[in-house]
Motif scaffolding. Structure first.
Motif, short mmCIF file in Angstrom:
data_model
loop_
_atom_site.label_atom_id
_atom_site.label_comp_id
_atom_site.label_asym_id
_atom_site.label_seq_id
_atom_site.Cartn_x
_atom_site.Cartn_y
_atom_site.Cartn_z
N HIS A 223 0.83 -1.21 0.00
CA HIS A 223 0.00 0.00 0.00
C HIS A 223 0.86 1.26 0.00
CE1 HIS A 223 0.94 -0.69 4.26
NE2 HIS A 223 0.73 0.61 4.45
N GLN A 269 -3.13 -16.81 -0.24
CA GLN A 269 -3.73 -15.69 0.48
C GLN A 269 -3.15 -14.35 0.01
OE1 GLN A 269 -3.17 -16.54 4.64
NE2 GLN A 269 -4.62 -18.24 4.66
N GLU A 270 -1.84 -14.34 -0.25
CA GLU A 270 -1.23 -13.11 -0.74
C GLU A 270 -1.75 -12.77 -2.14
OE1 GLU A 270 3.16 -11.04 -1.51
OE2 GLU A 270 3.04 -13.13 -0.82
N GLU A 272 -4.62 -13.59 -3.46
CA GLU A 272 -6.01 -13.14 -3.34
C GLU A 272 -6.07 -11.71 -2.81
OE1 GLU A 272 -8.64 -17.18 -2.80
OE2 GLU A 272 -7.76 -16.29 -0.99
N HIS A 273 -5.15 -11.36 -1.92
CA HIS A 273 -5.10 -9.98 -1.42
C HIS A 273 -4.84 -9.01 -2.57
CE1 HIS A 273 -4.06 -6.53 1.08
NE2 HIS A 273 -2.95 -6.41 0.37
N TYR A 274 -3.88 -9.33 -3.42
CA TYR A 274 -3.59 -8.47 -4.56
C TYR A 274 -4.79 -8.37 -5.50
CZ TYR A 274 1.43 -8.22 -3.50
OH TYR A 274 2.64 -7.97 -2.91
N ASN A 276 -8.06 -8.95 -4.85
CA ASN A 276 -9.25 -8.35 -4.25
C ASN A 276 -9.04 -6.90 -3.82
OD1 ASN A 276 -10.61 -10.82 -4.55
ND2 ASN A 276 -9.93 -11.53 -2.54
N GLU A 277 -7.85 -6.59 -3.31
CA GLU A 277 -7.62 -5.25 -2.77
C GLU A 277 -6.98 -4.29 -3.77
OE1 GLU A 277 -8.73 -4.36 0.18
OE2 GLU A 277 -9.51 -6.40 0.47
N HIS A 278 -6.24 -4.82 -4.73
CA HIS A 278 -5.51 -3.94 -5.65
C HIS A 278 -5.88 -4.18 -7.12
CE1 HIS A 278 -2.80 -2.56 -2.41
NE2 HIS A 278 -2.82 -3.82 -2.00
#
Length: 624
Positions: A223, A269-270, A272-274, A276-278
């Motif tokens: 971020h 998980q990492e 999916e974070h990218y 979903n969040e980015h």
């Protein structure tokens, strides 16, 4: 004066100055990992990635040359310029003045690029004398004896820093000693040690162990980055360490030999974070040996497919052919792998053993490349040109062997990397000394050469392999035609070069090659505005000195010379045409004698190799 409790940290990746810079827009994943740990400890962290500001790229003016810059230019056999890649010093200064930082951490991953890192440290001290400064990365880890001489650095961080970076930063900011902390180096008598009698010595406290629990690391603090600067591509590190011992490599110094992994679920998980969040679906996996644990790769790829993740994966660090099979390739394709390369370095079996890569071979790479190609994955092989003990004929044969079996490849010139076994061998043989300027250990400076080839010989040999890698079928076609005519006319050669250049554009229309002809007129070649040296270096719209694109011209001349059988040289014409394109003329006068000699060796190896292949394979070796 305003008081505050939080500690403010700036992590900075310096710009690069070099004759040629060959980097992708990779996010600074190492700094993001450190920022995450410092942030979890309650510190306020910023990241400044100088390399993300490619719009600031420029040719370094002579009045700004340092002693190391002048040494680089004096040593280079051909090029007369230096490229500054990344944020200008004005932009960096503005960042440093924008906030008072308690500590600045500077990263330097490549020893020949040490100067900008040192300059940043001096700039920080000039702007904020009380700010503490640390240097981390590959350079201080393998060349701490050099880095510690820069007095602007309060301490060096050696190897993996995540295990105790918080403790190091807290101690420095609080003015407490670093005595007993692993993975640091600092000067005695600067308040960082508890010596009863401080003296002019260095405290070197190596890191005894490497981080075991990679899953326990916090997610990188991306971020803090503008992901649009990296073409919306995230970097993943799913494992660390490499059990292999290739003689040219330095990976063991920073991440060790032991292979340590993250659990597939942790990696998912990492990802999916990218996503979903980015909104990021494109990833570079930067592991040093991604496929060492084959069952883990299967598990990771299958997990991606089970989750229905529509992503694109690439392996810019490549992979080995060890235990490579069709099942693994199918899983990788199903998970979204789109490009990778297979590390080969040489096709000579005996030399592979000498560089400690006896686990691979031309046959294995050929078979492996076919497996990936069948699954629609873009694959190539890598070669090192000028390995220790390697003659010009040998390195020419390496490229020819890959051309003949139809494996796409690219080549890198040999250079001794500080911290590698090859570096030690070069020291032992006298090719380099402990006093050799570290900035000269630059891949594209050609200042050292090898034990078999001088700097100019290595440069021209590499340029010839660049031409062969870019136009393999063209070079083979010229070799076949010269069976009947010893020499071929230049106009025919250039017409055919143009015809063989239509497939240099990638699937998205992009170009990543140094010489893309789009028009010929007699002995004049016009190149694509994005297929020239200045475009590769993001300099196309910047003021340019005469001869900036010499490399592009040399590759074009080498290709035509290998086709015609006659050595040519290229002259870059002044300015550009109305479409912003560079132009070159090819001539046969005043050709560099060294290139003429190298050219003869390559022609002889091409003739012999093609004749040998023709005896074994009756089918034509070239395409129309």
């Amino acid at each position: 004066m305003e008081t505050r409790d939080e500690v403010r940290i700036l992590l900075i990746k310096p710009p690069i100055r070099s004759c040629m810079v060959e980097i992708g827009r990779h996010m600074p994943i190492g700094l993001a990992y450190l920022a995450a740990q410092l942030g979890e400890a309650g510190m306020e962290v910023d990241i400044f990635d100088s390399l993300a500001y490619a719009e600031d790229n420029h040719v370094v003016p002579p009045e700004e040359y340092t002693d190391a810059d002048r040494a680089k230019l004096a040593a280079h056999p051909r090029w007369g310029h230096l490229v500054h890649w990344g944020a200008t010093w004005e932009r960096i200064t503005e960042k440093l003045r924008s906030t008072h930082y308690d500590l600045v951490g500077v990263s330097c991953m490549f020893t020949p690029y040490y100067e900008p890192a040192y300059q940043i440290a001096r700039l920080v001290k000039e702007i904020s004398p009380d700010t503490k400064i640390i240097l981390g990365g590959q350079h201080p880890t393998v060349a701490h004896h050099h880095a510690i001489t820069e007095t602007a650095f309060d301490a060096l961080v050696l190897g993996e820093a995540e295990s105790n970076v918080v403790d190091i930063v807290r101690a420095l900011v609080a003015g407490e000693p670093l005595t007993g902390m692993p993975g640091v180096a600092y000067r005695c008598g600067t308040g960082l040690c508890d010596c009863a009698e401080p003296g002019p010595r260095v405290h070197l406290q190596p890191r005894a162990t490497f981080l075991e629990d990679l899953d326990g690391l916090p997610m990188p603090a991306v971020h803090l980055l503008d992901m649009a600067s990296y073409d919306s591509t995230a970097t993943l590190i799913t494992s660390r360490g490499c059990p292999f011992s290739c003689s040219f490599c330095t990976v063991h110094a920073t991440v060790g030999k032991k292979f340590r992994t993250r659990a597939p679920e942790n990696v998912i998980q990492e990802i999916e974070h990218y996503v979903n969040e980015h909104g990021i679906r494109r990833f570079f996996i930067e592991d040093d040996n991604f496929t060492f644990d084959i069952p883990r790769v299967h598990e990771l790829c299958q997990a991606v497919q089970r989750r229905g993740l529509d992503i694109e994966l690439h392996l810019p660090n490549g992979m080995t052919v060890v235990k490579l099979n069709d099942e693994l390739v199918r899983d990788m394709a199903g998970a979204g792998f789109r490009s990778l390369f297979l590390g080969l370095e040489t096709t000579d079996v005996a030399r592979l053993r000498k560089i400690r890569k006896g686990f691979t071979s031309l046959e294995k790479v050929h078979n492996g490349a076919n497996l990936f190609t069948d699954q629609g994955i873009d694959v190539g092989a890598s070669l090192i040109v000028g390995l220790l003990g390697q003659s010009c004929a040998e390195l020419a044969r390496d490229s020819i062997n890959l051309m003949l079996v139809g494996v796409r490849f690219w080549t890198n010139p040999f250079y001794p990397i500080p911290g590698s076994p090859d570096f030690q061998q070069c020291l032992g043989s006298g090719l380099i000394t402990h006093d050799t300027e570290l900035a000269l250990y630059d891949q594209f400076n050609f200042a050292i050469g090898s034990d078999q080839l001088g700097p100019e010989e290595l440069y021209w040999a590499w340029v010839c392999t660049q031409a062969m890698a870019q136009w393999p079928r063209y070079v083979l076609e010229g070799t076949e035609h010269r069976r009947e005519l010893a020499e071929l006319p230049l106009d025919q050669a250039l017409d055919r070069l143009l015809a063989h250049s239509t497939d240099l554009f990638g699937p998205d229309g992009g170009l990543e090659v140094p010489a893309v002809p789009v028009a010929v007129d007699g002995n004049r070649i016009t190149v694509h505005p994005e297929g020239c040296f200045d475009a590769m270096q993001h300099l196309a719209d910047k003021p340019q000195p005469e001869g900036l694109c010499t490399f592009t011209g040399d590759v074009l001349a080498a290709a035509a010379s290998l086709y015609t059988g006659v050595p040519h040289r290229a002259q870059q014409l002044p300015g550009k045409d109305s479409a912003g394109r560079c132009r070159f003329t090819l001539v046969t006068d005043q050709v560099a004698p060294v290139f003429t000699d190298i050219h003869k060796v390559f022609l002889a190896e091409l003739r012999d190799a093609v004749a040998e292949a023709r005896d074994e394979q009756p089918e034509p070796l070239t395409a129309d």
